[in-house]
Scaffold this motif. Sequence first.
Motif, mmCIF file in Angstrom:
data_model
loop_
_atom_site.group_PDB
_atom_site.id
_atom_site.type_symbol
_atom_site.label_atom_id
_atom_site.label_comp_id
_atom_site.label_asym_id
_atom_site.label_seq_id
_atom_site.Cartn_x
_atom_site.Cartn_y
_atom_site.Cartn_z
ATOM 1 N N ILE A 44 0.842 -1.202 0.000
ATOM 2 C CA ILE A 44 0.000 0.000 0.000
ATOM 3 C C ILE A 44 0.876 1.250 0.000
ATOM 4 C CG2 ILE A 44 -1.879 1.208 1.192
ATOM 5 C CD1 ILE A 44 -2.374 -1.521 2.660
ATOM 6 N N MET A 77 -3.837 -0.394 -3.828
ATOM 7 C CA MET A 77 -4.592 -0.040 -2.628
ATOM 8 C C MET A 77 -5.430 -1.204 -2.073
ATOM 9 S SD MET A 77 -3.952 3.054 -1.663
ATOM 10 C CE MET A 77 -2.271 2.658 -2.165
ATOM 11 N N VAL A 132 -5.372 -2.782 1.527
ATOM 12 C CA VAL A 132 -5.838 -2.062 2.726
ATOM 13 C C VAL A 132 -6.814 -2.920 3.529
ATOM 14 C CG1 VAL A 132 -7.216 -0.100 3.511
ATOM 15 C CG2 VAL A 132 -5.472 0.233 1.770
#
Length: 464
Positions: A136, A391, A394
């Motif tokens: 990330i 991403m 996450v």
Amino acid sequence: MLGFFKVKERGSTLRTEVFAGITTFMAMAYILMVNGSMFAELGISYNAIYIATAISAILGTVLMGLLANLPLAQASGMGINAFFVYTVCFGFGFTYANALLIVLIDGVIFIALTATGLRKKIFDCVPECVKKAIPIGIGMFIAFIGLQNSGLVVKNESTGVALASFNLLGGNVTWATIMPLLITIISLMVIAILSARKIKGAVLWGIIGGTVAYYLLGITVPGFYDGFADKLSLNPFTAFGDFANQCFGKVFTEGFDFSAYLANHSTESLIILIVTTSLAFCMVDMFDTMGTLYAACSQGNLLDEKGEVRNMNKAMLSDAVATTVGAVCGTSTVTTYVESTAGVAEGGRTGLSSLITAAMFFIAMFLTPVAALIPSTATAAALIFVGVLMMKSVKDIDWNDISVSVPAFLTIAMMPFTYNISYGIAFGLLAYVIIKLFTGKIKEIHITTWIITALFIAMFLLTH
């Protein structure tokens, strides 16, 4: 060839690997120009460093493909090259060749650590919460690089960074300044739309389309093509001559001569500085490479059943050898590039795509000025898009557990904010150790984690 790289076994095709390799090259080709410009400040020819950077990138990337069979590329690391030029040379007073000697030491140490398996064991002791945050953080980091390269995010004296102005009614904003920004935005949207429609080669088509649009719209900008023909000289011999005279082997012929430094400093301070600078190079290189390997492989489902990078020792050996050869060629530490994730996002799953990337670097050596024709506004869109893709990790972090969320957040945040992957890992480890220590869970801290954290603290105190 397809059987050697296990292309079908990893769910890929020859076409996909070729597209991925070209995409990775186009996303990281800027290092050739950036490194050349940066080292030129030391009085070394731009062309010489361009060739040195290309040769080390070719070797490292070929090794990564043949030994580790991973779709990753290597080149002189951004950030660590700035440390080489502005801190080690300009700041500490070392010569260009002195700094190369320290890079060579870095490479030799890493070969030894990799051969003994210690380098992998070090990464295995990184806490799970920090490992999950690494992809990330790197995603945020490369997206930030893309935003800066495009010009969408600019420096600002009061806030540090800000959005570029689109106000045509303002004083300094013109169509010439807005056009490149629009190219990045349009290229990003094209990549997103093609990806959503499951069209292969989305990232590559976005870069190519952005490049074409950039030069077509250049017609609308007065003076855009002034001097353009001068950049198209295809004579490579001058560059190779500069490389042979100014870079190759300087680490041996001039690297051990510290007389310039000793003219104003003691021998004791020289020894301390060599040790601490070597430590800084080692720590940054080690965790930049490990972090990128883990992030890129997790992005492409290239981790094994234990959640570890396949052939990690071979991948790290490729990095260590490339760093050593890079020092001999005359460039800074070679590391696995985060932009490799652009090729992984394009579907690259094997070392075959790495060989394609290496072939592109080889061709670029003979087209020194042509590589500069790929505008950063087009490649920036690819970097931003890859940041979006990374991403997804996450969701794997337990944000309700403070002992997990704080180290994870610092790992993520400090990478783009400090412009350094290893610093993010350092802050994540430091937070993890402190929280575990003061919550009565000291037994959960592995002894190697203690040692790594202490080394990071030493690096910060002695080199920053």
